[in-house]
Design a protein around this motif. Structure first.
Motif, short mmCIF file in Angstrom:
data_model
loop_
_atom_site.label_atom_id
_atom_site.label_comp_id
_atom_site.label_asym_id
_atom_site.label_seq_id
_atom_site.Cartn_x
_atom_site.Cartn_y
_atom_site.Cartn_z
N THR A 112 -73.89 17.05 -65.24
CA THR A 112 -73.30 15.86 -64.62
C THR A 112 -71.97 16.20 -63.96
N LEU A 113 -71.16 16.97 -64.63
CA LEU A 113 -69.84 17.31 -64.09
C LEU A 113 -69.93 18.20 -62.85
N THR A 114 -70.86 19.14 -62.87
CA THR A 114 -70.93 20.12 -61.78
C THR A 114 -71.92 19.74 -60.70
N ARG A 124 -64.11 19.56 -70.61
CA ARG A 124 -63.35 18.90 -69.54
C ARG A 124 -62.22 19.81 -69.06
N HIS A 132 -63.67 22.76 -67.20
CA HIS A 132 -64.15 22.34 -65.89
C HIS A 132 -62.99 22.18 -64.91
N ARG A 169 -62.47 24.32 -61.53
CA ARG A 169 -62.38 23.66 -60.23
C ARG A 169 -61.10 24.04 -59.49
N ARG A 186 -65.53 8.82 -59.35
CA ARG A 186 -65.12 8.44 -60.70
C ARG A 186 -66.09 7.43 -61.31
N GLN A 242 -69.52 9.44 -61.99
CA GLN A 242 -69.47 10.28 -63.18
C GLN A 242 -69.68 9.47 -64.45
N LEU A 264 -72.73 9.93 -67.08
CA LEU A 264 -72.46 10.32 -68.47
C LEU A 264 -73.05 9.33 -69.46
N THR A 287 -64.65 13.34 -72.40
CA THR A 287 -65.09 14.27 -71.36
C THR A 287 -64.24 14.14 -70.11
N LEU A 288 -63.93 12.90 -69.74
CA LEU A 288 -63.20 12.65 -68.50
C LEU A 288 -61.68 12.63 -68.69
#
Length: 188
Positions: free
Chosen positions: A34-36, A74, A77, A81, A133, A136, A140, A154-155
């Motif tokens: 999900t993040l990537t 998080r 990541h 990034r 935002r 995501q 999630l 996570t965020l």
């Protein structure tokens, strides 16, 4: 220089890793995806998270391992990034290959198939139109099935922010889909 661990400490570290980290591997991979937005990047992020968790597991108190691991992910990541340029085109393979959210019966009419295909296209379009935002948080919680607290960890935002963003994301998706698709879907 750090002091080398003795055999007992190394054994304790491996046991703690097995107990706290290994049961969360599937969740870590889903959240990383999900993040990537990319399977290969997700595997890299998960691997780096596991390395960092292994190094830190001796200092972990044993409470809330999923939240602890998602926080590590998080931070990892964000660090990864910072080292690379942002993507200009998101990877929506997951949306295009995902099954419709509605349960499929074994005997489906042609109308059901058309509605599901249209819904799938409209849903993918609605999700891609969301600000990142909101997208995501939606992924999630609604796709990866995380709790509000896990998504917040996570965020790196408060739980209330997650709840607010999710509500807005769902509302925007509903508005994008419009009443016609939802009414026709309920009647079938």
């Amino acid at each position: 220089m750090p002091e080398p661990m003795n055999d007992v400490d190394a054994r304790d570290q491996k046991d703690a890793f097995r107990r706290y980290v290994q049961p969360e591997l599937e969740v870590l991979l889903r959240v990383a995806r999900t993040l990537t937005g990319d399977a290969v990047d997700a595997e890299d992020l998960t691997q780096e998270t596991l390395i960092r968790a292994y190094r830190a597991v001796g200092r972990f108190d044993g409470r809330h391992p999923r939240a602890w691991l998602l926080t590590i992910m998080r931070h990892t990541h964000l660090n990864m990034r910072r080292r690379q340029r942002p993507d200009t085109v998101p990877d929506w393979d997951a949306v295009q290959t995902a099954r419709p959210a509605f349960g499929a019966s074994t005997s489906r009419s042609a109308e059901d198939e058309v509605i599901d295909q249209r819904l799938h296209h409209l849903l993918a379009e609605a999700i891609s139109a969301l600000d990142s935002r909101y997208r995501q948080v939606l992924w999630l919680i609604d796709v990866n099935d995380l709790s509000y607290a896990e998504a917040a960890a996570t965020l790196g935002v408060p739980v209330g922010t997650v709840m607010s963003r999710l509500s807005r994301a769902r509302g925007r998706v509903r508005r994008h889909l419009g009443p016609d698709i939802l009414i026709s879907r309920r009647l079938s």
